[in-house]
Scaffold this motif. Sequence first.
Motif, PDB file in Angstrom:
ATOM      1  N   LEU A   1       0.931  -1.080  -0.243  1.00 24.79           N
ATOM      2  CA  LEU A   1       0.140  -0.018  -0.031  1.00 24.79           C
ATOM      3  C   LEU A   1       0.981   1.071   0.281  1.00 24.79           C
ATOM      4  N   PHE A   2       0.792   1.934  -1.078  1.00 28.17           N
ATOM      5  CA  PHE A   2       1.535   3.185  -1.287  1.00 28.17           C
ATOM      6  C   PHE A   2       0.913   4.566  -0.679  1.00 28.17           C
ATOM      7  N   THR A   3       1.948   5.161   0.026  1.00 31.71           N
ATOM      8  CA  THR A   3       1.099   6.538   0.553  1.00 31.71           C
ATOM      9  C   THR A   3       2.114   7.525   0.133  1.00 31.71           C
ATOM     10  N   ARG A   4       1.589   8.785  -0.265  1.00 27.27           N
ATOM     11  CA  ARG A   4       2.757   9.950  -0.530  1.00 27.27           C
ATOM     12  C   ARG A   4       2.383  10.737   0.724  1.00 27.27           C
ATOM     13  N   ARG A   5       3.568  11.384   1.036  1.00 30.94           N
ATOM     14  CA  ARG A   5       3.480  12.133   2.295  1.00 30.94           C
ATOM     15  C   ARG A   5       3.271  13.469   1.653  1.00 30.94           C
ATOM     16  N   ASP A   6       2.878  14.333   2.531  1.00 33.22           N
ATOM     17  CA  ASP A   6       2.265  15.754   2.186  1.00 33.22           C
ATOM     18  C   ASP A   6       3.623  16.580   2.638  1.00 33.22           C
ATOM     19  N   LEU A   7       4.255  16.778   1.519  1.00 36.37           N
ATOM     20  CA  LEU A   7       5.556  17.488   1.734  1.00 36.37           C
ATOM     21  C   LEU A   7       5.526  18.779   2.140  1.00 36.37           C
ATOM     22  N   ALA A   8       4.416  19.565   2.004  1.00 35.34           N
ATOM     23  CA  ALA A   8       4.107  20.975   2.255  1.00 35.34           C
ATOM     24  C   ALA A   8       4.204  21.179   3.799  1.00 35.34           C
ATOM     25  N   SER A   9       3.560  20.057   4.523  1.00 35.70           N
ATOM     26  CA  SER A   9       3.564  20.177   5.991  1.00 35.70           C
ATOM     27  C   SER A   9       4.648  19.375   6.691  1.00 35.70           C
ATOM     28  N   GLN A  10       5.229  18.781   5.928  1.00 36.76           N
ATOM     29  CA  GLN A  10       6.543  17.794   6.400  1.00 36.76           C
ATOM     30  C   GLN A  10       7.809  18.018   5.651  1.00 36.76           C
ATOM     31  N   PRO A  11       8.305  19.118   6.083  1.00 33.57           N
ATOM     32  CA  PRO A  11       9.797  19.427   5.317  1.00 33.57           C
ATOM     33  C   PRO A  11      10.745  18.274   5.327  1.00 33.57           C
ATOM     34  N   VAL A  12      11.450  18.053   4.243  1.00 33.11           N
ATOM     35  CA  VAL A  12      12.386  17.088   4.057  1.00 33.11           C
ATOM     36  C   VAL A  12      13.623  17.679   4.645  1.00 33.11           C
ATOM     37  N   ARG A  13      14.211  16.888   5.719  1.00 38.85           N
ATOM     38  CA  ARG A  13      15.702  17.551   5.887  1.00 38.85           C
ATOM     39  C   ARG A  13      16.588  16.676   5.207  1.00 38.85           C
TER      40      ARG A  13
END
Length: 73
Positions: A57-69
């Motif tokens: 089951l694939f889920t895409r993160r909401d990158l706007a609310s979870q910044p990539v470090r």
Amino acid sequence: MGKFSEGVGVFAGNDEVDRRPIRVCYTWSGIAAHSARWEQAMSADGGVTWEMNWRMLFTRRDLASQPVRLNAG
């Protein structure tokens, strides 16, 4: 070989396990903007019966609310 129809993709082909021929089938379904489902099934009797042996089951993160470090080290 296969195709998508009405939002579901079914793809099948020949493979082997332990030097024995099998049929494999991959199914994509539930495809949405932020998710999708993928399943793999195998058949040792030419496609009469199938055993599903892998599901993702694939889920895409909401990158706007979870910044990539990024790790600089």
